[in-house]
Enzyme design. Structure first.
Site: not given
Ligand SMILES: Nc1ncnc2c1ncn2[C@@H]1O[C@H](COP(=O)(O)OP(=O)(O)O)[C@@H](O)[C@H]1O
Ligand SMILES: [Mg+2]
Length: 220
Positions: A11, A28, A129
């Site tokens: 989102a 990201k 979170d």
């Molecule tokens: N550094 C990373 N390396 C590998 N996968 C990642 C990493 N950061 C996030 N992810 C993958 O992306 C998903 C979403 O990342 P996240 O930082 O939790 O963002 P959001 O705020 O959309 O939840 C995570 O649940 C994981 O599956």
């Molecule tokens: Mg997340």
């Protein structure tokens, strides 16, 4: 230009797998929200970006495994961080191992998760979170380690109240995502209590928050 592979679309933003100076990198990106006032939106987005970077870096100085931050672009609200290869989200790991009846591995891992949250709290980082989607599991030679991610809602606080609420948020998420897993959550608490300072007060606070729900704590 490196190719981009969409990892996740949430989102708040979008995540891509790419490379940064030849290394596996996760991009990201937080996007603008049309329904929010533009000035407020920019402030909120920037605050989350800043908090995420700050906490990711602080974790490393506390000896907690997090992705290394490679580069931050404040203009586009984008973080470039280490892409954690060979990891799975804790949620999927639990689902797979529950299905196979491998409880011992899960119990050890959950203890480790609790221990890691204890280290976070000892460093006065409140994650904000905690869910089983915001923890990655990484296989070591003879054990599994956890990698903490998604620090956009994190705050810096030494308050027992904030720590108790952090655990409560995890408990709610954990038990609704993984039904019949109270025993695993108890392992998380055991791991937490083995290292966290003021652990008795925090667990007492957790019980208190359970009884009243988390809402009142946010205005009180
Ligand atoms: N550094 C990373 N390396 C590998 N996968 C990642 C990493 N950061 C996030 N992810 C993958 O992306 C998903 C979403 O990342 P996240 O930082 O939790 O963002 P959001 O705020 O959309 O939840 C995570 O649940 C994981 O599956
Ligand atoms: Mg997340």
């Amino acid at each position: 230009m490196a190719t981009l592979q969409l990892v996740s679309q949430g989102a708040e933003g979008r995540l891509f797998e790419t490379t940064f100076l030849g290394k596996p990198c996760l991009k990201k990106e937080r996007f603008k929200k049309a329904y929010r006032h533009p000035v407020l939106d920019e402030k909120l987005t920037n605050k989350r970006l800043t908090q995420e970077c700050r906490s990711l870096s602080k974790c490393r100085s506390l000896g907690i495994r997090t992705p290394t931050v490679y580069y931050v672009d404040h203009k586009t609200n984008t973080i470039y961080m280490e892409y954690m290869k060979h990891t799975v989200v804790l949620k999927d790991f639990i689902d797979e191992h529950v299905a196979r009846g491998e409880r011992t591995i899960l119990e050890d891992l959950c203890y480790n998760v609790g221990y890691t949250i204890g280290l976070l709290h000892n460093g006065d980082i409140i994650h904000g979170d905690l869910t089983t989607s915001n923890i990655l599991v990484m296989k070591r030679i003879d054990k599994y380690d956890c990698v903490m991610i998604d620090f956009g809602l994190s705050i810096n606080s030494s308050l027992v109240e904030d720590k108790g609420v952090d655990l409560y948020v995890l408990e709610k998420a954990f038990l609704s995502t993984h039904p019949n897993s109270q025993d695993l959550f108890d392992k998380i608490l055991a791991g937490y209590c083995s290292v966290a300072r003021a652990q008795k007060a925090v667990v007492t606070k957790l019980r208190e928050v359970r009884l009243r729900g988390r809402k009142r704590s946010m205005v009180g």
